[in-house]
Design an enzyme around this catalytic site. Structure first.
Site, PDB file in Angstrom:
ATOM      1  N   GLN A  95     -88.054 -19.679  -9.922  1.00  0.00           N
ATOM      2  CA  GLN A  95     -88.158 -20.930  -9.591  1.00  0.00           C
ATOM      3  C   GLN A  95     -87.725 -21.122  -8.279  1.00  0.00           C
ATOM      4  O   GLN A  95     -86.771 -20.397  -7.712  1.00  0.00           O
ATOM      5  CB  GLN A  95     -86.980 -21.781 -10.627  1.00  0.00           C
ATOM      6  CG  GLN A  95     -87.166 -23.429 -10.000  1.00  0.00           C
ATOM      7  CD  GLN A  95     -86.342 -24.250 -10.658  1.00  0.00           C
ATOM      8  OE1 GLN A  95     -84.959 -23.883 -10.470  1.00  0.00           O
ATOM      9  NE2 GLN A  95     -86.685 -25.246 -11.565  1.00  0.00           N
ATOM     10  N   CYS A 129     -83.705 -31.120  -8.927  1.00  0.00           N
ATOM     11  CA  CYS A 129     -82.331 -30.783  -8.781  1.00  0.00           C
ATOM     12  C   CYS A 129     -81.598 -32.006  -7.937  1.00  0.00           C
ATOM     13  O   CYS A 129     -82.241 -32.525  -6.977  1.00  0.00           O
ATOM     14  CB  CYS A 129     -82.091 -29.630  -7.742  1.00  0.00           C
ATOM     15  SG  CYS A 129     -80.422 -29.146  -7.383  1.00  0.00           S
TER      16      CYS A 129
END
Ligand SMILES: Cc1cc2nc3c(=O)[nH]c(=O)nc-3n(C[C@H](O)[C@H](O)[C@H](O)COP(=O)(O)O)c2cc1C
Length: 382
Positions: A95, A129
């Protein structure tokens, strides 16, 4: 229960009525539709390998800065976060996070120049995030406020993957077409939206698909919620209906019952499990045992609450695996936090956790576990 008795075969049913089944993501077929969520500080390479054995069909590294990789082309500083063990954890996704399409393009090229990292099966882009220092730079969930930039990042990443495949720098998919020239899939993980006033996950999912993503994961909370409040599964249904590529649903799956509920309520293709898997790799075994149509004569995972012995053995396996990779000091420091998760749900877990915090060496963790096991035996916990 000894650990060896827990392994879950990848040989789940491919019958359509089974809730747990293989899933095609672009050129890749993952053995089942359960995934371990990327979690900074938790989803290290050793833990990912354990979760694969326990029945996760896909695992994902924690977020790694695309720009950080570009500034560190030998991948020395990023190695701690990027490391994968291809033989033990594939299919595995790396990721990346960032805000500049060129960084993603270059980072993917660099990853595919590395003999180990090029064996990853997917590249996943973090667009969810919520951490202030990440969103301040326009990264993570801030990209949900700038869909055109998110689209350019996805396109640059897909272009990089196409080029590495054409140059033969790819290693071929984990399964699927079997052709080394098949382009490695790109996936995107994002949230419901930035806040309640700007919920845009379905449109964002469509944009991901149009820009070339092969699958998406939707964490059913807004950025404003961080990790609190209930996940809104209705947004997962809306995302599933907005696209034709596979969708992983994420948020508040805590056991086989909630896993079944999410699959049935939202129609989503796969499930991604985060916090409920911390110190609890058995959750994949539990869900497989309950939801998969396993072959009648094949191996069946036994599921029951893990015994104290099984927990202790798993802690030691995780710890020793980490110690080999990052050194004893760092491994013990990292495992102190993980230990609290492994003890979750056992008597006086908070007091035991405080004692565990003092351990500095593997031997001290072993001694701690011996004392803990004696207490569990005294309390007749099994
Ligand atoms: C400690 C922690 C670290 C996380 N790190 C990442 C990360 O590196 N990348 C990412 O996409 N999500 C990260 N997440 C979010 C999880 O992947 C997941 O989306 C979230 O926890 C919701 O799922 P859950 O309700 O099953 O926990 C993190 C979550 C936690 C609790």
């Amino acid at each position: 229960m000894d650990i060896d008795a827990c392994f879950v075969s990848d040989n789940v049913s491919d019958q359509p009525e089974s809730l747990i089944h293989p899933l095609a993501i672009g050129s890749l077929v993952v053995p089942n539709n359960l995934a371990l969520a990327p979690m900074a500080g938790t989803s290290d390479t050793v833990y990912r390998a354990i979760c694969r054995e326990m029945g996760a069909g896909l695992v994902v590294t924690e977020l790694v800065s695309a720009r950080g990789i570009c500034y560190d082309p030998a991948l020395k500083r990023s190695w701690r976060y990027l490391e994968i063990m291809p033989e033990a954890e594939r299919p595995v996704a790396i990721q990346l996070f960032g805000a500049d399409p060129d960084d993603f393009y270059r980072a993917i090229q660099l990853i595919h120049q590395h003999p180990i990292l090029r064996q990853c099966d997917l590249i996943d882009l973090n667009m969810g995030c919520p951490v202030p220092k990440v969103v301040r730079g326009g990264e993570g969930s801030a990209l949900m406020k700038d869909p055109p930039l998110a689209g350019r990042i996805i396109e640059a990443s897909v272009r990089a993957l196409a080029e590495v495949a054409a140059a033969g720098a790819d290693t071929g998919p984990f399964s699927g077409s079997g052709s080394a020239a098949a382009i490695k899939p790109l996936t995107v993980k994002f949230r419901k939206g930035w806040d309640d006033q700007s919920v845009n996950a379905p449109a964002f999912a469509r944009l991901c698909q149009e820009a070339g993503a092969a699958a998406v994961t939707i964490h059913a909370r807004t950025r404003d919620q961080f990790y609190s409040g209930k996940a809104d599964w209705s947004i997962i249904t809306a995302v599933k209906q907005a696209v034709t590529i596979p969708v992983y649903g994420n948020g508040d799956i805590i056991n086989a019952t909630s896993a079944r509920q999410m699959l049935q309520e939202t129609g989503v293709d796969g499930l991604m499990i985060g916090r409920a898997a911390q110190g609890n790799p058995w959750i994949f075994q539990e869900i497989t045992a309950e939801l998969a149509n396993l072959p009648k004569n094949g191996p069946r995972p036994f599921f029951g609450k893990p015994t104290p012995q099984a927990r202790a053995a798993m802690v030691l396996r995780h710890l020793r695996g980490l110690a080999v990779r990052v050194g004893e000091r760092t491994a013990v420091a990292e495992m102190r936090a993980q230990l609290a998760y492994y003890l979750r749900g056992t008597p006086q877990a908070a007091q035991w956790k405080n004692i565990a915090m003092r351990a500095k060496t593997v031997v001290e963790v072993e001694a701690f576990l011996d004392e803990w096991l004696k207490d569990m035996q005294r309390l007749a916990v099994n």
